[in-house]
Design a protein around this motif. Structure first.
Motif, PDB file in Angstrom:
ATOM      1  N   MET A   1       0.851  -1.187   0.000  1.00  0.00           N
ATOM      2  CA  MET A   1       0.000   0.000   0.000  1.00  0.00           C
ATOM      3  C   MET A   1       0.888   1.239   0.000  1.00  0.00           C
ATOM      4  N   THR A   2       0.693   2.103  -0.937  1.00  0.00           N
ATOM      5  CA  THR A   2       1.490   3.317  -1.023  1.00  0.00           C
ATOM      6  C   THR A   2       0.829   4.431  -0.244  1.00  0.00           C
ATOM      7  N   PRO A   7      -6.261   2.757   1.106  1.00  0.00           N
ATOM      8  CA  PRO A   7      -6.182   1.299   1.122  1.00  0.00           C
ATOM      9  C   PRO A   7      -7.376   0.691   0.393  1.00  0.00           C
ATOM     10  N   ARG A   8      -7.136  -0.435  -0.255  1.00  0.00           N
ATOM     11  CA  ARG A   8      -8.167  -1.089  -1.065  1.00  0.00           C
ATOM     12  C   ARG A   8      -8.467  -2.467  -0.487  1.00  0.00           C
ATOM     13  N   ASN A  77      -4.211  -5.210  -7.422  1.00  0.00           N
ATOM     14  CA  ASN A  77      -3.497  -4.509  -6.343  1.00  0.00           C
ATOM     15  C   ASN A  77      -4.369  -4.192  -5.128  1.00  0.00           C
ATOM     16  N   ASP A  79      -5.124  -4.424  -1.211  1.00  0.00           N
ATOM     17  CA  ASP A  79      -4.291  -4.537  -0.016  1.00  0.00           C
ATOM     18  C   ASP A  79      -4.765  -5.661   0.895  1.00  0.00           C
ATOM     19  N   TYR A  80      -6.078  -5.877   0.930  1.00  0.00           N
ATOM     20  CA  TYR A  80      -6.668  -6.944   1.734  1.00  0.00           C
ATOM     21  C   TYR A  80      -7.758  -7.622   0.924  1.00  0.00           C
ATOM     22  N   THR A 109       3.126 -10.571  -3.394  1.00  0.00           N
ATOM     23  CA  THR A 109       2.710  -9.179  -3.187  1.00  0.00           C
ATOM     24  C   THR A 109       2.654  -8.933  -1.691  1.00  0.00           C
ATOM     25  N   SER A 110       2.344  -7.721  -1.303  1.00  0.00           N
ATOM     26  CA  SER A 110       2.192  -7.407   0.119  1.00  0.00           C
ATOM     27  C   SER A 110       0.743  -7.523   0.575  1.00  0.00           C
ATOM     28  N   ALA A 111      -0.138  -8.023  -0.291  1.00  0.00           N
ATOM     29  CA  ALA A 111      -1.559  -8.154   0.046  1.00  0.00           C
ATOM     30  C   ALA A 111      -1.755  -9.181   1.157  1.00  0.00           C
ATOM     31  N   LYS A 112      -2.871  -9.050   1.860  1.00  0.00           N
ATOM     32  CA  LYS A 112      -3.164  -9.902   3.017  1.00  0.00           C
ATOM     33  C   LYS A 112      -4.577 -10.454   2.884  1.00  0.00           C
ATOM     34  N   SER A 192      -2.340  -4.878  11.224  1.00  0.00           N
ATOM     35  CA  SER A 192      -2.616  -3.853  10.213  1.00  0.00           C
ATOM     36  C   SER A 192      -4.104  -3.754   9.905  1.00  0.00           C
TER      37      SER A 192
END
Length: 340
Positions: A1-2, A7-8, A77, A79-80, A109-112, A192
């Motif tokens: 997430m930038t 956040p998405r 992309n 985030d969650y 990716t950094s997704a959760k 998070s």
């Protein structure tokens, strides 16, 4: 997430759980999207109207987008990703393919991912199916009670506003402490997401040890089984239901003793009694007013997710026996429910 975008969050499923959580998250400056089957898309083309039992007011939820094809989440992309499907839907062939697609979208990716699906030790199955690492996935549970208004007409208790309730697509009540819980099996995901959710200011999310979440969820399914056999009596009356209630409480204690429930479960099994459990459930029934809790459970666990509930009890039974426990009460309870 930038830092230059909101956040998405993608919510898989737009039933009561998905819509309510999406509504809360939208108030935390989160971009909410839903993944739904094509036939659900039409209902999402207009704002969703929610009735809140806590303040007897209508809420309008319109700040969302939706997707209808799982492949669309790849390279999107997010985030969650929060999965709200019941266990039967997630673990069938279509659900397994979805889990694999989620894995493809999230891997590297950094997704959760948050598993909002209630079942026995579901995370290992999901990790194996999706190919994701344990650090990217945690279990989640919605303690807010919510339902689709068109699916059932529950009894109305004061001070519910019937006129407003009739205008709603969904209704919910958030009265059991934290409205949403995540376990600590992936501390990074838990921390998070909790911070994100709590930004909504209208509901709270808490982190719970994995064993505590198991103790908080699995045993009550034996209670639901007994309620089905007894035709969903009020909890204030359930302690007088004789042998069936005795059997259910014995099954509760066996589930509390499962290895997945840890030492906390062993302590709970020693402390659980027929009178004590009935009193605890009666207290919860009162706290949940004006929502009629047992009629909600009749609709939800007596019908909507009944297949999931039975599979969960079978899984508890199988694993308990594999651990060397007789599980005689749970076996008898499962047999009675299957013959009911």
């Amino acid at each position: 997430m930038t830092q230059d975008r909101l956040p998405r969050v993608l919510i898989v499923g737009a039933g009561a759980m998905g819509i309510v959580v999406g509504h809360f998250l939208s108030q935390a400056e989160v971009q909410v999207s839903f993944l739904v089957r094509p036939h659900r898309a039409e209902a999402l083309n207009r704002p969703q109207v929610l009735y809140c039992y806590n303040d007897n007011q209508l809420k309008t939820f319109k700040e969302y987008t939706y997707l209808t094809e799982p492949a669309e989440i790849i390279n999107a992309n997010f985030d969650y990703i929060l999965i709200t499907l019941d266990a039967v839907a997630l673990m069938n062939e279509v659900g397994q393919n979805l889990a694999k697609t989620i894995g493809q979208a999230v891997r590297q990716t950094s997704a959760k991912v948050l598993l909002g699906t209630v079942f026995y030790d579901l995370k290992p199955w999901f990790l194996q199916t999706s190919g994701l690492s344990t650090e990217q996935v945690t279990n989640a549970l919605l303690f807010v009670h919510a339902y689709a208004k068109k699916a059932v007409a529950l009894p109305v208790h004061p001070p519910t506003d019937q006129n407003l309730l009739d205008k709603a697509d969904f209704a919910y009540i958030d009265s059991l402490g934290p409205g949403f819980v995540v376990d600590d099996s992936s501390p990074t995901v838990a921390k998070s997401f909790t911070e994100l959710y709590n930004g909504c200011g209208v509901s709270t999310c808490a982190i719970m040890p994995a064993a505590q979440l198991a103790v908080s969820t699995l045993p009550i399914f034996a209670v639901f089984a007994a309620c089905q056999l007894l035709d969903w009596p009020k909890f204030q009356d359930i302690g007088s239901k004789g042998e069936t209630w005795s059997l259910a409480v014995a099954a509760v204690k066996e589930i509390q003793g499962l290895r997945i429930c840890g030492e906390l479960g062993q302590q709970a099994a020693e402390a659980t009694s027929e009178a004590g459990l009935a009193a605890s459930l009666t207290g919860m029934e009162k706290v949940m007013l004006p929502l009629d809790l047992q009629e909600f459970y009749r609709y939800h666990h007596g019908g909507k997710v009944n297949d999931q509930d039975r599979e969960l009890l079978r899984a508890c039974l199988t694993n308990g026996e594999a651990e060397g426990n007789p599980m005689s009460a749970l076996r008898e309870l499962v047999q009675r429910v299957e013959q009911h």
